[in-house]
Design a protein around this motif. Structure first.
Motif, mmCIF file in Angstrom:
data_model
loop_
_atom_site.group_PDB
_atom_site.id
_atom_site.type_symbol
_atom_site.label_atom_id
_atom_site.label_comp_id
_atom_site.label_asym_id
_atom_site.label_seq_id
_atom_site.Cartn_x
_atom_site.Cartn_y
_atom_site.Cartn_z
ATOM 1 N N PHE A 7 9.414 -4.505 47.814
ATOM 2 C CA PHE A 7 10.441 -4.757 48.834
ATOM 3 C C PHE A 7 9.816 -5.002 50.197
ATOM 4 C CE2 PHE A 7 13.063 -2.691 52.232
ATOM 5 C CZ PHE A 7 14.013 -3.699 52.328
ATOM 6 N N ILE A 8 10.351 -5.985 50.904
ATOM 7 C CA ILE A 8 9.866 -6.247 52.262
ATOM 8 C C ILE A 8 10.991 -6.896 53.067
ATOM 9 C CG2 ILE A 8 8.939 -8.556 51.732
ATOM 10 C CD1 ILE A 8 6.484 -7.808 53.520
ATOM 11 N N GLU A 9 11.034 -6.595 54.355
ATOM 12 C CA GLU A 9 11.928 -7.319 55.258
ATOM 13 C C GLU A 9 11.120 -8.339 56.044
ATOM 14 O OE1 GLU A 9 15.690 -4.289 55.966
ATOM 15 O OE2 GLU A 9 14.369 -4.718 57.670
ATOM 16 N N THR A 10 11.701 -9.526 56.189
ATOM 17 C CA THR A 10 10.991 -10.640 56.832
ATOM 18 C C THR A 10 11.875 -11.280 57.898
ATOM 19 O OG1 THR A 10 11.910 -12.212 55.234
ATOM 20 C CG2 THR A 10 9.747 -11.269 54.705
ATOM 21 N N SER A 11 11.236 -12.059 58.745
ATOM 22 C CA SER A 11 11.978 -12.980 59.598
ATOM 23 C C SER A 11 11.271 -14.330 59.584
ATOM 24 C CB SER A 11 12.069 -12.471 61.035
ATOM 25 O OG SER A 11 12.586 -13.496 61.875
ATOM 26 N N ALA A 12 11.951 -15.310 59.036
ATOM 27 C CA ALA A 12 11.398 -16.665 59.085
ATOM 28 C C ALA A 12 11.387 -17.165 60.523
ATOM 29 C CB ALA A 12 12.220 -17.605 58.202
ATOM 30 N N LYS A 13 12.288 -16.615 61.328
ATOM 31 C CA LYS A 13 12.389 -17.054 62.722
ATOM 32 C C LYS A 13 11.177 -16.606 63.546
ATOM 33 C CE LYS A 13 15.561 -17.180 66.643
ATOM 34 N NZ LYS A 13 16.901 -16.809 67.121
ATOM 35 N N THR A 14 10.839 -15.317 63.442
ATOM 36 C CA THR A 14 9.715 -14.793 64.224
ATOM 37 C C THR A 14 8.399 -14.802 63.453
ATOM 38 O OG1 THR A 14 10.012 -12.524 63.475
ATOM 39 C CG2 THR A 14 11.300 -13.204 65.408
ATOM 40 N N ALA A 35 9.829 -9.892 43.982
ATOM 41 C CA ALA A 35 9.927 -9.307 45.315
ATOM 42 C C ALA A 35 11.373 -9.359 45.777
ATOM 43 C CB ALA A 35 9.041 -10.070 46.293
ATOM 44 N N LEU A 36 11.830 -8.249 46.355
ATOM 45 C CA LEU A 36 13.145 -8.212 46.998
ATOM 46 C C LEU A 36 12.910 -8.387 48.491
ATOM 47 C CD1 LEU A 36 16.225 -7.665 46.710
ATOM 48 C CD2 LEU A 36 15.692 -5.240 47.131
ATOM 49 N N VAL A 37 13.530 -9.409 49.064
ATOM 50 C CA VAL A 37 13.236 -9.793 50.447
ATOM 51 C C VAL A 37 14.507 -9.741 51.294
ATOM 52 C CG1 VAL A 37 12.356 -11.629 51.931
ATOM 53 C CG2 VAL A 37 11.373 -11.308 49.646
ATOM 54 N N GLY A 38 14.504 -8.862 52.283
ATOM 55 C CA GLY A 38 15.595 -8.811 53.262
ATOM 56 C C GLY A 38 15.202 -9.667 54.446
ATOM 57 N N GLU A 51 16.742 1.879 53.381
ATOM 58 C CA GLU A 51 16.597 2.887 52.328
ATOM 59 C C GLU A 51 17.291 2.449 51.044
ATOM 60 O OE1 GLU A 51 17.701 3.445 55.436
ATOM 61 O OE2 GLU A 51 15.953 4.487 56.263
ATOM 62 N N GLU A 52 18.457 1.870 51.187
ATOM 63 C CA GLU A 52 19.215 1.421 50.019
ATOM 64 C C GLU A 52 18.474 0.295 49.288
ATOM 65 O OE1 GLU A 52 23.121 -0.020 50.961
ATOM 66 O OE2 GLU A 52 23.627 -0.380 48.853
ATOM 67 N N ALA A 53 17.954 -0.644 50.052
ATOM 68 C CA ALA A 53 17.241 -1.774 49.457
ATOM 69 C C ALA A 53 15.938 -1.306 48.804
ATOM 70 C CB ALA A 53 16.954 -2.831 50.517
ATOM 71 N N GLN A 54 15.235 -0.405 49.488
ATOM 72 C CA GLN A 54 13.980 0.114 48.937
ATOM 73 C C GLN A 54 14.243 0.856 47.625
ATOM 74 O OE1 GLN A 54 10.483 0.062 50.409
ATOM 75 N NE2 GLN A 54 10.394 0.320 48.185
ATOM 76 N N ALA A 55 15.304 1.657 47.596
ATOM 77 C CA ALA A 55 15.634 2.413 46.383
ATOM 78 C C ALA A 55 15.968 1.463 45.233
ATOM 79 C CB ALA A 55 16.806 3.358 46.658
ATOM 80 N N TYR A 56 16.717 0.426 45.543
ATOM 81 C CA TYR A 56 17.058 -0.552 44.498
ATOM 82 C C TYR A 56 15.802 -1.233 43.965
ATOM 83 C CZ TYR A 56 19.108 -4.388 41.973
ATOM 84 O OH TYR A 56 19.421 -5.269 40.975
ATOM 85 N N ALA A 57 14.926 -1.610 44.883
ATOM 86 C CA ALA A 57 13.673 -2.267 44.477
ATOM 87 C C ALA A 57 12.845 -1.332 43.599
ATOM 88 C CB ALA A 57 12.883 -2.695 45.712
#
Ligand code: GDP
Ligand code: MG
Length: 177
Positions: free
Chosen positions: A150-157, A120-123, A137-143
């Motif tokens: 690919f997923i974006e996360t927030s450990a904070k929220t 998993a690629l995690v932003g 888009e760039e991260a999704q394409a790379y994944a």
């Protein structure tokens, strides 16, 4: 797949890779303990934490390795991810350099990781999107190019933290039957 009626229990070694400071330990603590501590110290010890994800007919117990030092000592990393069936490569969406480093770790995993490892690629730090430096888009394409999720996360929220681990669980090979 149709429900075969017999439940499965999987035990999965999962490793976190990525630059120091991208939030690997915070992701683990959010997932395992439901906590976020903004003043958290540099990674504690070399043991692992575990947490279970239940899918329809499968229980996946993740044994999550979050040792300090793998960021700096690339030569130690193969020991760290030996036997891992899943890996999350984490970067910070406000830090381009951490995204470049993530690509380095993806290549390392492709060279030395277990065959068929789920990646998993995690932003992370998605709550800081006003300071975004890496495009979705760039991260999704790379994944996509590298057969990763690919997923974006927030450990904070806590945004997308459970979804991250559930998505990995769903992508694991279940074996025969
Ligand atoms: P690691 O070195 O990759 O394990 O990173 P840490 O988990 O120790 O986190 C590094 C710093 O980033 C700490 O100050 C955390 O409080 C902060 N941090 C981690 N995750 C997030 C997040 O999702 N959002 C924000 N705003 N800060 C985060
Ligand atoms: Mg850490």
């Amino acid at each position: 797949t149709p429900d075969s009626g017999d439940a499965k229990n999987l035990r999965i070694k999962l490793v976190l890779l990525g630059d120091s400071g991208v939030g690997k330990s915070c992701i683990v603590l959010r997932f395992v303990r439901g906590q976020f501590d903004a003043s958290s110290k540099v990674t504690v010890g070399a043991s692992f934490l575990s947490q279970t994800v239940t899918l329809q007919d499968t229980t996946v117990k993740f044994e999550i390795w979050d040792t300090a030092g793998q960021e700096r000592y690339a030569s130690l990393a193969p020991l760290y991810y030996r036997g891992a069936s899943a890996a999350t490569v984490v970067y910070d969406i406000t830090n381009v350099e951490s995204f470049q480093k993530a690509k380095f770790w993806v290549k390392e995993l492709q060279k030395h990781g277990s065959p068929g490892i789920v990646m998993a690629l995690v932003g992370n730090k998605a709550d800081l999107r006003v300071d975004r430096a890496v495009n979705v888009e760039e991260a999704q394409a790379y994944a996509d190019q590298n057969g990763m999720f690919f997923i974006e996360t927030s450990a904070k929220t806590a945004d997308n933290i459970n979804e991250l681990f559930e998505s990995i669980a769903r992508r694991l090979p279940r074996g025969p039957g």
